[in-house]
Design a protein around this motif. Structure first.
Motif, mmCIF file in Angstrom:
data_model
loop_
_atom_site.group_PDB
_atom_site.id
_atom_site.type_symbol
_atom_site.label_atom_id
_atom_site.label_comp_id
_atom_site.label_asym_id
_atom_site.label_seq_id
_atom_site.Cartn_x
_atom_site.Cartn_y
_atom_site.Cartn_z
ATOM 1 N N ARG A 4 34.296 54.813 36.842
ATOM 2 C CA ARG A 4 34.929 53.860 37.740
ATOM 3 C C ARG A 4 34.142 52.575 37.594
ATOM 4 O O ARG A 4 32.930 52.584 37.685
ATOM 5 N N HIS A 12 37.763 45.280 34.651
ATOM 6 C CA HIS A 12 38.156 46.641 35.000
ATOM 7 C C HIS A 12 37.710 47.024 36.411
ATOM 8 O O HIS A 12 37.759 48.198 36.776
ATOM 9 N N GLY A 14 38.997 46.895 39.289
ATOM 10 C CA GLY A 14 39.957 47.568 40.158
ATOM 11 C C GLY A 14 40.440 48.906 39.633
ATOM 12 O O GLY A 14 41.279 49.559 40.251
ATOM 13 N N ALA A 15 39.913 49.347 38.504
ATOM 14 C CA ALA A 15 40.393 50.584 37.893
ATOM 15 C C ALA A 15 39.866 51.808 38.629
ATOM 16 O O ALA A 15 38.720 51.855 39.037
ATOM 17 N N ASP A 16 40.737 52.813 38.783
ATOM 18 C CA ASP A 16 40.308 54.115 39.288
ATOM 19 C C ASP A 16 39.700 54.933 38.163
ATOM 20 O O ASP A 16 38.863 55.796 38.388
ATOM 21 N N TYR A 17 40.132 54.661 36.938
ATOM 22 C CA TYR A 17 39.614 55.359 35.764
ATOM 23 C C TYR A 17 39.655 54.407 34.587
ATOM 24 O O TYR A 17 40.676 53.776 34.318
ATOM 25 N N TYR A 18 38.542 54.298 33.903
ATOM 26 C CA TYR A 18 38.479 53.510 32.675
ATOM 27 C C TYR A 18 37.633 54.304 31.699
ATOM 28 O O TYR A 18 36.442 54.521 31.925
ATOM 29 N N GLU A 35 42.934 52.576 30.919
ATOM 30 C CA GLU A 35 42.546 52.067 32.225
ATOM 31 C C GLU A 35 43.684 52.422 33.166
ATOM 32 O O GLU A 35 44.841 52.079 32.895
ATOM 33 N N ARG A 37 45.022 53.211 37.442
ATOM 34 C CA ARG A 37 44.822 53.129 38.893
ATOM 35 C C ARG A 37 46.023 53.766 39.563
ATOM 36 O O ARG A 37 47.090 53.850 38.962
ATOM 37 N N TYR A 39 48.116 54.871 43.539
ATOM 38 C CA TYR A 39 48.368 54.534 44.940
ATOM 39 C C TYR A 39 49.433 55.470 45.494
ATOM 40 O O TYR A 39 50.316 55.916 44.769
ATOM 41 N N TRP A 49 50.527 56.822 39.594
ATOM 42 C CA TRP A 49 49.436 56.204 38.835
ATOM 43 C C TRP A 49 49.996 55.538 37.601
ATOM 44 O O TRP A 49 50.985 55.971 37.023
ATOM 45 N N GLY A 51 48.865 52.636 34.176
ATOM 46 C CA GLY A 51 47.761 52.058 33.430
ATOM 47 C C GLY A 51 48.194 51.527 32.092
ATOM 48 O O GLY A 51 49.377 51.507 31.763
#
Length: 106
Positions: A4, A12, A14-18, A35, A37, A39, A49, A51
């Motif tokens: 993260r 990056h 704001g990324a939940d996963y990168y 990348e 994210r 909600y 999700w 990306g």
């Protein structure tokens, strides 16, 4: 290694996963960098999700010009169904899924 990104000023942040992932498209496993994210959608409560997948010639060869292709995104031990969407001007593909994401939620 997935992470993260929380560094201020990072593109990056704001990324939940990168990080790295395996995209399984038409039975072909393609290692990629993504990348993503997510909600919860307020209208229906479903977690969505989205990306971008970094430009990758092997992925372009597998996808060709097809716009919406079913796939599986695997990060570590988690794999989830998704759809690979449009390609942008930098040859990066959009990836979209719903429900449980292929990365841990914190």
């Amino acid at each position: 290694m997935a992470r993260r990104s929380t560094a201020k000023g990072s593109p990056h942040a704001g990324a939940d996963y990168y990080g790295t992932a395996i995209l399984i498209v038409r039975g072909v496993e393609v290692p990629v960098r993504v990348e993503m994210r997510g909600y919860p959608e307020p209208t229906d409560g479903v977690y969505r999700w989205v990306g971008r997948i970094d430009a990758d010639d092997a992925l372009t060869d597998v996808l060709g010009d097809e716009q919406r292709t079913p796939c599986v995104v695997r990060t570590g031990d988690t794999a989830c169904p998704a759809v690979v969407g449009d390609r942008d001007l930098w040859n990066r593909y959009r990836v979209m899924g719903k429900s449980t994401p292929p990365y841990p939620l914190l």
